[in-house]
Write an enzyme that holds these catalytic residues in place. Structure first.
Site, PDB file in Angstrom:
ATOM      1  N   GLU A 132       0.819  -1.211   0.000  1.00 28.22           N
ATOM      2  CA  GLU A 132       0.000   0.000   0.000  1.00 28.22           C
ATOM      3  C   GLU A 132       0.857   1.267   0.000  1.00 28.22           C
ATOM      4  O   GLU A 132       0.612   2.208   0.767  1.00 28.22           O
ATOM      5  CB  GLU A 132      -0.963  -0.012   1.191  1.00 28.22           C
ATOM      6  N   GLU A 210      -7.166  -7.695  -0.763  1.00 28.98           N
ATOM      7  CA  GLU A 210      -7.552  -7.641   0.650  1.00 28.98           C
ATOM      8  C   GLU A 210      -9.043  -7.301   0.716  1.00 28.98           C
ATOM      9  O   GLU A 210      -9.421  -6.127   0.757  1.00 28.98           O
ATOM     10  CB  GLU A 210      -6.742  -6.590   1.423  1.00 28.98           C
TER      11      GLU A 210
END
Length: 594
Positions: A132, A210
């Protein structure tokens, strides 16, 4: 490791689909394996290769996420705190100091992983680069290119490398040559997000790497849940699109010891010891109704294994048990810091004295008599993260990061001022700065800057493990002790025992150990977590004596008792103290990213 289910579509071309039933993903926390520069640990719970072997025995393929930054609500996002011994280091950038440490680590880790790659006969089918990164404001493309080149140089060209970002982070987090994936939860706009992903990854499967089955908990806020209908509806919609889905979390976990991370969105938000996450498989490894509902959705798209799932593990109840007072923390100072204190005119951080986790005691002496109640304060939000203040051994109160406190002291000239600092977990997401711990600024008493400090880096875990031969110095103890105090007891288990949940009714805040193992933090008064998960292997069965030790940091209940329950209590928040934050924001905030 945070375990998850994986993707069916993102397999190497040579892999025959359907040959293995699951795709668990595992993070590799750098700070768990390199506790000091050049010192590596792959033993016991740190045995990454035992994890890979177990996955092989279970006929599973692995998606590996080695970082170097992993988030995962883990202390400092997996980065080692020793990086901060260079105070000007710029983490997760092309800063030469940071890259040198990353290169050194990966030159140890990645060659050990190489034999486990799928095309080498192993079970690792893909590897994530960073994590991320688009949510990190540095947006250093040179850094990401450096990592990609390093992975390729050490792992070769055949392994699939990918990135993961939230939709807002795709611009800075993706990199040409690495497969781009996105993460989001059931409440997000799937069509819009996958449409955005296609701009960065026009070919290949759509991948939600995710898919949030639950959410994390912060001390002082409510226990997070995600409804079964919301999770299953979103899953079914993605599978109908032909997308690949990696569930986070599929199996809940525990932040044992000091390994919980923290977030910062206008205020410091430390994460609870429990990482149950409202996941389909609970913190204790038990199936939940959410698991069966997810299984039913998957069965519409592919065959699922026949036969019943394993039942929940046996659970044990015990108690209540009475704990006895061992002594105030100050009574054990010679044992907690056998090398003696470090002297400095101004207080030094944990990192400056090589104290990674836990606690450090700062001591000075009142420079003049304070005959009227006078405020003790630390400028510039300089308490990281929580301070327990004592004058001549008497507990005065607490100072806390991002919180307004009115702590007033009195004392004679030369009185001992002790400030016990607790590291509540370094930031794992949501900040672009290094999270130093301790007293970052010298405390001020009224208008007087306090100087001439003694710093005691405390080795509390060492003391607890070597408890039996140690006796504290003889001091008179008040009938109801307050401030940092040790309590303990021993107890037998008369049968084979089982998993259990430690309940600490009436206790305030502290740390707990069972048979020398650090279970983690409790904060009964603030919540929401009221019990700590105790796996069965930590307990000695059939009559052997188990020892439990508590370091209570504030106030002991009138009856110092504990209980072991057969189910967790994770959703009781009694005091919303965070509303007194120094920030103007007081409402809980959604944080993306793991």
């Amino acid at each position: 490791m945070r375990a998850m289910e994986g993707w069916d579509s993102l397999l190497l071309p040579a892999l025959k689909k359907g040959t293995r039933t699951g795709r668990p993903a595992g993070y590799v926390p750098w700070n768990y394996h390199e506790p000091e520069p050049g010192v590596y640990n792959f033993n016991g719970s740190r045995d990454l290769f035992a994890f890979l072997k177990e996955a092989t025995l279970a006929n599973l393929l692995v998606i590996l996420r080695p970082g170097p930054y992993i988030c995962a609500e883990w202390e400092m996002g997996g980065l080692p705190a020793w990086l901060l011994r260079k105070p000007k280091i710029h983490l997760r950038t092309s800063d030469p100091d940071f890259l040198a440490a990353v290169d050194s680590w990966f030159k140890v880790l990645l060659p050990r992983i190489y034999p486990w790659l799928y095309h080498n006969g192993g079970n690792i089918i893909s590897i994530q680069v960073e994590n991320e990164y688009g949510s990190y404001r540095a947006c250093d493309v040179s850094y990401m290119r450096h990592l990609a080149g390093l992975f390729r140089a050490l792992l070769g060209d055949r392994i699939l490398l990918f990135t993961t970002d939230g939709p807002e982070g795709l611009k800075c987090g993706s990199l040409q040559g690495l497969y781009t994936t996105v993460d989001f939860g059931p409440a997000d706009n799937m069509t819009k997000i996958f449409g955005l992903l296609r701009k960065y990854e026009p070919r290949g499967p759509l991948v939600n790497s995710e898919y949030y089955t639950g959410w994390l908990d912060y001390w002082g806020q409510n226990h997070s849940t995600r409804s079964i209908p919301a999770v299953t509806k979103g899953l079914e919609k993605m599978l109908k699109l032909g997308a690949s889905v990696n569930m986070y979390m599929f199996h809940g976990g525990t932040n044992f010891g000091y390994w919980n991370g923290a977030d910062e969105k206008g205020r410091f938000l430390p994460i609870t010891t429990s990482y149950d996450y409202d996941a389909p498989i609970s913190e204790a490894g038990d199936p939940t109704p959410k698991l069966f509902a997810i299984r039913n959705v998957i069965s519409k798209f592919q065959e699922v294994p026949l036969g019943p799932l394993p039942p929940p593990s046996p659970k044990m109840t015990l108690g209540p048990l009475n704990l006895h007072l061992d002594g105030n923390l100050l009574d054990f100072l010679d044992f907690l810091c056998p090398q003696g204190p470090i002297h400095s005119v101004l207080p030094m951080t944990f990192e400056a004295v090589n104290q990674v986790h836990g606690y450090m005691l700062y001591r000075t002496y009142l420079p003049h008599t304070v005959s009227e109640p006078t405020q003790l304060w630390v400028p510039n939000n300089g308490v990281h993260d929580r301070a327990y203040v004592m004058v001549d051994g008497v507990f005065q109160g607490v100072l806390e990061r991002n919180m307004k406190h009115n702590l007033f002291l009195m004392g004679k000239i030369g009185a001992t001022l002790d400030v016990l600092l607790e590291n509540m977990g370094r930031l794992s997401f949501g900040s672009n700065s290094s999270d130093f711990k301790g007293l970052l600024q010298p405390p001020i008493l009224g208008q007087t800057i306090l100087t001439q400090w003694l710093m005691f880096p405390l080795k509390v875990d060492n003391l607890v493990k070597g408890w039996f031969p140690i006796q504290p110095l003889k001091h008179s103890h008040p009938q109801t002790p307050s401030g940092p105090t040790f309590y303990s007891t021993t107890f037998p288990i008369l049968n084979s025992g089982g998993d259990t949940f430690l309940f600490l009714p009436g206790w305030t805040k502290g740390q707990v150990w069972i048979n020398g193992f650090n279970l983690g933090r409790y904060w009964t008064k603030r919540g929401p977590q009221q019990t700590l998960y105790v796996p069965r292997p930590l307990l000695f069965p059939r009559g052997a004596h188990n020892r439990i030790t508590l370091l209570e940091l504030e106030n002991v209940p009138p009856q110092p008792q504990i209980q072991f329950l057969d189910r967790p209590i994770l959703n009781s928040t009694k005091h919303r103290t965070y509303v007194y934050s120094l920030s103007s924001a007081s409402e809980p905030m959604e944080l993306s990213g793991h």
